[in-house]
Design an enzyme around this catalytic site. Structure first.
Site, PDB file in Angstrom:
ATOM      1  N   GLY A  31       0.824  -1.200   0.000  1.00 25.21           N
ATOM      2  CA  GLY A  31       0.000   0.000   0.000  1.00 25.21           C
ATOM      3  C   GLY A  31       0.858   1.250   0.000  1.00 25.21           C
ATOM      4  O   GLY A  31       2.034   1.218   0.369  1.00 25.21           O
ATOM      5  N   GLY A  53       0.364   5.445   1.063  1.00 22.44           N
ATOM      6  CA  GLY A  53      -0.500   6.473   1.625  1.00 22.44           C
ATOM      7  C   GLY A  53       0.227   7.790   1.746  1.00 22.44           C
ATOM      8  O   GLY A  53       1.353   7.949   1.276  1.00 22.44           O
ATOM      9  N   GLY A  54      -0.437   8.763   2.387  1.00 24.17           N
ATOM     10  CA  GLY A  54       0.158  10.076   2.546  1.00 24.17           C
ATOM     11  C   GLY A  54       1.422  10.047   3.382  1.00 24.17           C
ATOM     12  O   GLY A  54       2.328  10.853   3.185  1.00 24.17           O
ATOM     13  N   PHE A  55       1.513   9.125   4.331  1.00 24.27           N
ATOM     14  CA  PHE A  55       2.689   9.027   5.197  1.00 24.27           C
ATOM     15  C   PHE A  55       3.855   8.367   4.473  1.00 24.27           C
ATOM     16  O   PHE A  55       5.006   8.726   4.671  1.00 24.27           O
ATOM     17  CB  PHE A  55       2.317   8.229   6.448  1.00 24.27           C
ATOM     18  CG  PHE A  55       3.423   8.099   7.448  1.00 24.27           C
ATOM     19  CD1 PHE A  55       3.680   9.103   8.362  1.00 24.27           C
ATOM     20  CD2 PHE A  55       4.221   6.963   7.485  1.00 24.27           C
ATOM     21  CE1 PHE A  55       4.698   8.984   9.288  1.00 24.27           C
ATOM     22  CE2 PHE A  55       5.240   6.830   8.405  1.00 24.27           C
ATOM     23  CZ  PHE A  55       5.480   7.850   9.313  1.00 24.27           C
ATOM     24  N   GLY A  56       3.557   7.398   3.624  1.00 25.44           N
ATOM     25  CA  GLY A  56       4.616   6.707   2.896  1.00 25.44           C
ATOM     26  C   GLY A  56       4.156   5.331   2.442  1.00 25.44           C
ATOM     27  O   GLY A  56       2.974   5.004   2.471  1.00 25.44           O
ATOM     28  N   LYS A  57       5.113   4.502   2.018  1.00 25.85           N
ATOM     29  CA  LYS A  57       4.802   3.157   1.538  1.00 25.85           C
ATOM     30  C   LYS A  57       4.637   2.190   2.705  1.00 25.85           C
ATOM     31  O   LYS A  57       5.258   2.348   3.755  1.00 25.85           O
ATOM     32  CB  LYS A  57       5.904   2.654   0.609  1.00 25.85           C
ATOM     33  CG  LYS A  57       6.008   3.420  -0.705  1.00 25.85           C
ATOM     34  CD  LYS A  57       7.116   2.850  -1.588  1.00 25.85           C
ATOM     35  CE  LYS A  57       7.196   3.611  -2.909  1.00 25.85           C
ATOM     36  NZ  LYS A  57       8.275   3.102  -3.781  1.00 25.85           N
ATOM     37  N   VAL A  58       3.799   1.183   2.485  1.00 28.01           N
ATOM     38  CA  VAL A  58       3.595   0.130   3.479  1.00 28.01           C
ATOM     39  C   VAL A  58       4.083  -1.188   2.884  1.00 28.01           C
ATOM     40  O   VAL A  58       3.675  -1.566   1.779  1.00 28.01           O
ATOM     41  CB  VAL A  58       2.113   0.011   3.882  1.00 28.01           C
ATOM     42  CG1 VAL A  58       1.950  -1.046   4.967  1.00 28.01           C
ATOM     43  CG2 VAL A  58       1.570   1.351   4.357  1.00 28.01           C
ATOM     44  N   LYS A 101       5.213   0.489   7.845  1.00 25.58           N
ATOM     45  CA  LYS A 101       4.904   1.759   7.191  1.00 25.58           C
ATOM     46  C   LYS A 101       6.133   2.667   7.300  1.00 25.58           C
ATOM     47  O   LYS A 101       6.541   3.053   8.387  1.00 25.58           O
ATOM     48  CB  LYS A 101       3.694   2.418   7.845  1.00 25.58           C
ATOM     49  CG  LYS A 101       3.233   3.693   7.137  1.00 25.58           C
ATOM     50  CD  LYS A 101       2.189   4.450   7.961  1.00 25.58           C
ATOM     51  CE  LYS A 101       0.886   3.716   8.042  1.00 25.58           C
ATOM     52  NZ  LYS A 101      -0.157   4.549   8.703  1.00 25.58           N
ATOM     53  N   ASP A 104      -9.943  10.593  10.801  1.00 27.64           N
ATOM     54  CA  ASP A 104      -9.763  10.156   9.416  1.00 27.64           C
ATOM     55  C   ASP A 104     -10.434   8.805   9.202  1.00 27.64           C
ATOM     56  O   ASP A 104      -9.835   7.871   8.665  1.00 27.64           O
ATOM     57  CB  ASP A 104      -8.273  10.083   9.070  1.00 27.64           C
ATOM     58  CG  ASP A 104      -8.032  10.087   7.550  1.00 27.64           C
ATOM     59  OD1 ASP A 104      -8.951  10.466   6.807  1.00 27.64           O
ATOM     60  OD2 ASP A 104      -6.923   9.708   7.127  1.00 27.64           O
TER      61      ASP A 104
END
Length: 830
Positions: A499, A501-506, A520, A616
């Site tokens: 995945g 997301g806004g924080f980074g890759k998972v 993450k 969220d």
């Protein structure tokens, strides 16, 4: 139809004057204004620039050369700031103490003149600030101000000025000023499609700032001291456009843009189509701007519908270089359904291959609207490139020395780099061999206790010491070394990404004891990421619940921000609803997933001394384990709720578009009911199996919540359900589910149920699906929402599992309402 400006330039001038008198304005925590070379302070448009002598404490330079333009033939209309300058014969630094981290202006003023044998018009030099190159090989023969903005993350800002070989450098004035945190957000769209992440960490250079349809707005009439120039000289075909002005109509709405975003003198004027009363007009109004090749640009469009008489009259498209970037834009629908409410759109372009950028607006008439389009203001900002430069491909600390003079130095650097690479290779092999040897001894993963909120942690020993394996649940509060995370993710193998997301890759990963994990990995330079990183650790270190994703550990080595969670085999709820091709889930399974997520949220709201608001809630943040047990995830935006004597928490609006509580958006007042609203959107998403925002659909269907609420209020919700569920949902179950979602989406938080009430009704909807309850006296009513809340609200302190199997154990053929109630209310049955 052609409009004439309704406000004369006299009135416009008075409006500008009133703005300077009455605007509250932003008070910057850091504000350094220096008039270089000046012997006295200079006041320009209400701001005081310090004399050079008072700013010497910030300066380190090999030679003091203060120049004045007096007697050098300068014209009398030259700004006072350009009458003096400081000349630099060698590398010079300015160091400023920063009291509040965040984005800051850096403005550099250049106005060359001759002084005592120094010709500033032939000067060539570079300027850098912290990790970014602002200018390289810079020279100018005319007066110019260069404006940059940087997100500062340390307590000191260092600006370095470096003359090229056999040259000088000069500077007439300098500004370092804080900016509001809300001015530059990390939520721009990137062309041709998608979201751009990372603006917070980028250096920006203002290329153009335009006031469409109006005169110049000087820095003294802007709360952030910006200058906005007229657009006439940029129009490709001026006969296709006309100006319109109605500054008094501008209506700054709470939760929307403010005077700091752009002044009313920008939002109150516009350039619009000159349709000349021709309802068949079909053309675009186009502006053309010079830009630098090889850079991406952040383009901010400012809109304010000051031309319409009523709502929903104006529909138009927006283009960059002939590509449609916004289609069928209705400013009424995006601006709180208020006329003349400011609105802006941020777009990041792909890397420019041309030195020209075209921006256009044109009509959207598919719905029969009159052909018209407007633009009130425009900002174009250059983003730094991959080497941290806003000026070519020169890295940090630019040097203008010619290649001929630096041949020896370059050769030395090359040899040095080769030697360093050889040593690094040997060191890598040594460390790899040592790590393998330690791994064979069971010592490869060293754990360090995590201290939260300044408390003292006590070492409990290595997870692998003495051959003892501590359970995953007890690993909370431990810190991984970076090497251990690398091993767990096969050195962050891209094929292991599950995945983004806004924080980074998972990444999926596996610890040495075989425990599967989700890793993450964030961006250590992102201020938003750092805040989310800390919040996630602090929140999840306090809570353990069956329906909350467990945090196993974290890593902050080597400027990394890495969070390690339990692995959720079946991914996100969203992936099982649409877009991934996974098999459809039954109605019972979907209800059970919603119930699990509701339990997790209810625990957040009630299971601690103060409520925790997730902020969220969305289907992508509800994860499913191997048994499809639902767990709420991603607490990076979570916020502790209000005190006992308060009703809300005042905070900047954050969340995901389509799920965001409109009351929170309007008032910036956060409560637990904001999560309830978002969860209501999730309920309709589960029922309809479609995105919450889908701009490809007809206007009335774009927003899922609005569309589903219309059908719910007509009593025809069955018309829009997921086609795989048609004929498989009992009407009573659907009715109760729809009523629950409708209550969640009430306009005002006080009218929404608590998460405990929502949980009760979802459990009831499941029972109605599983059994026919004869003689239900209230089956068409919503008044049961809240009836059992005292009992429900008592099970927040621990993982209380209200299992549907408790009801299935009864004889469902003759189940009565009283039996349903007795099992739900009886705390011993839980």
């Amino acid at each position: 139809m052609k409009r004439e400006g309704s406000v004369s330039f006299l009135v416009l001038g008075l409006s500008i004057l009133c703005l300077s008198w009455f605007s509250d304005g932003y008070i910057p925590p850091d504000s350094y204004l220096i008039d270089c070379g000046s012997s006295a302070n200079v006041t320009m448009e209400g701001r005081v620039f310090l004399a050079d002598s008072q700013a010497s404490k910030f300066l380190s330079t090999p030679q003091d050369i203060l120049a004045s333009a007096s007697g050098s033939g300068s014209s009398s209309d030259v700004s006072q700031l350009y009458r003096t300058a400081r000349i630099y014969t060698g590398t010079t630094t300015y160091s400023f103490s920063i009291s509040q981290i965040g984005r800051h202006w850096i403005r550099l003023y250049f106005g060359p003149f001759d002084y005592s044998g120094y010709k500033m018009s032939t000067a060539n030099f570079g300027v850098s600030a912290t990790d970014f190159v602002l200018l390289s090989n810079f020279s100018t023969t005319s007066t110019v101000m260069k404006e940059f903005s940087l997100n500062l993350t340390s307590s000191t800002l260092t600006i370095t000025i470096t003359p090229s070989s056999n040259s000088i450098a000069f500077l007439n004035a300098l500004e370092v000023v804080s900016l509001p945190d809300t001015l530059i957000q990390d939520d721009a769209s990137i062309l041709p499609s998608g979201k751009y992440q990372g603006i917070f960490t980028q250096a920006l250079e203002t290329v153009w700032r335009i006031n469409m349809g109006g005169p110049t707005v000087s820095s003294g009439n802007d709360t952030l001291s910006r200058t906005w120039v007229p657009d006439q000289s940029f129009l490709s075909s001026s006969n296709l456009a006309t100006n319109f002005s109605n500054i008094g109509a501008v209506n700054y709405v709470s939760g929307g843009p403010t005077q700091d975003t752009a002044p009313s003198t920008v939002y109150g004027t516009c350039t619009e189509m000159n349709s000349a009363s021709n309802p068949n007009s079909n053309f675009n109004v186009t502006w053309e701007f010079d830009v630098d090749i090889g850079f991406q640009h952040l383009v901010r469009f400012h809109f304010c519908d000051i031309v319409s008489k009523t709502l929903n009259q104006l529909y138009f498209n927006v283009y960059i270089d002939s590509s449609a970037v916004v289609t069928d834009l209705d400013l009424s629908s995006v601006s709180f359904n208020v006329l003349a409410a400011p609105y802006y759109v941020d777009l990041v372009t792909s890397t420019s291959k041309s030195s020209k950028m075209q921006v256009s607006v044109g009509p959207y008439t598919a719905n029969g609207a009159y052909p018209n389009a407007i633009l009130n203001g425009l900002e174009i900002m250059k983003l730094n490139n991959s080497v941290g430069s806003l000026s070519g491909n020169v890295g940090v600390s630019p040097s203008g020395s010619s290649s001929g003079n630096n041949t020896g130095m370059i050769a030395g650097v090359v040899v040095g780099v080769l030697c360093a690479l050889v040593l690094a290779g040997l060191l890598f092999l040594f460390c790899r061999r040592r790590r393998r040897r330690l791994a064979s001894q069971g010592l490869s993963k060293s754990w360090i206790p995590l201290s939260i909120n300044g408390g003292t942690s006590h070492t409990m020993g290595s997870k692998y010491s003495n051959g003892t394996t501590i359970s995953v649940a007890s690993n909370l509060g431990y810190r991984f070394q970076f090497g251990a995370v690398q091993e767990a993710t096969n050195n962050f193998d891209e094929s292991w990404v599950i995945g983004i997301g806004g924080f980074g890759k998972v990444y999926r990963g596996e610890l040495g004891d075989g425990t599967k994990v989700a890793v993450k990995r964030g961006n250590p330079r992102s201020q938003q990421g750092l805040a989310e990183f800390r919040t996630e650790i602090e929140m999840l270190s306090q809570f353990r619940h069956r329906h909350l994703v467990s945090l196993i550990g974290y890593c902050d080595d080597k400027n990394e921000m890495i969070l390690i969670y339990e692995y959720m085999e079946n991914g996100t709820l969203k992936s099982h609803l649409y877009g991934s091709g996974l098999p459809s889930r039954s109605w019972k399974e979907r209800l059970e997933i919603c119930i699990g997520a509701a339990r997790g949220l209810h625990y957040l709201h009630t299971g601690y001394a103060k409520a925790v608001i997730h902020r969220d809630v969305k289907s992508a943040n509800i994860l499913l384990d191997e048994n499809f047990l639902a767990k709420v995830a991603d607490f990076g935006l979570s916020k502790t709720g209000p005190e006992i004597d308060q009703t809300h928490v005042s905070t900047a609006v954050k969340g995901s578009f389509g799920y965001l509580d409109p009351e929170y958006f309007r008032r910036q007042q956060l409560t637990e009911k904001s999560d309830v609203y978002s969860f209501g959107v999730v309920l309709f998403e589960v029922l309809c199996a479609r995105p919450v925002i889908d701009p490809t659909l007809p206007r009335e269907k774009v927003n899922l919540a609005e569309w589903a609420m219309k059908w719910q209020q007509k009593g025809q919700l069955e018309q829009i359900i997921d086609r795989t569920l048609v004929g498989k949902i009992r009407p009573d179950s659907l009715r109760k589910f729809g009523e629950t979602a409708e209550k969640c989406l009430a306009d005002y938080g006080v009218d929404r149920p608590s998460m405990g009430d929502v949980l009760w009704n979802l459990e009831y909807a499941l029972q109605l699906q599983e059994a026919v309850v004869p003689g239900d006296p209230e089956e068409n009513s919503t008044n049961m929402i809240g009836e059992l809340s005292p009992q429900v609200n008592n099970f927040g302190q621990e993982d209380i599992n209200v299992s549907t199997t408790q009801f299935e154990a009864s004889s469902m053929d003759d189940l009565s309402m009283s039996k349903v109630f007795s099992q739900l209310v009886n705390s011993e049955g839980r």
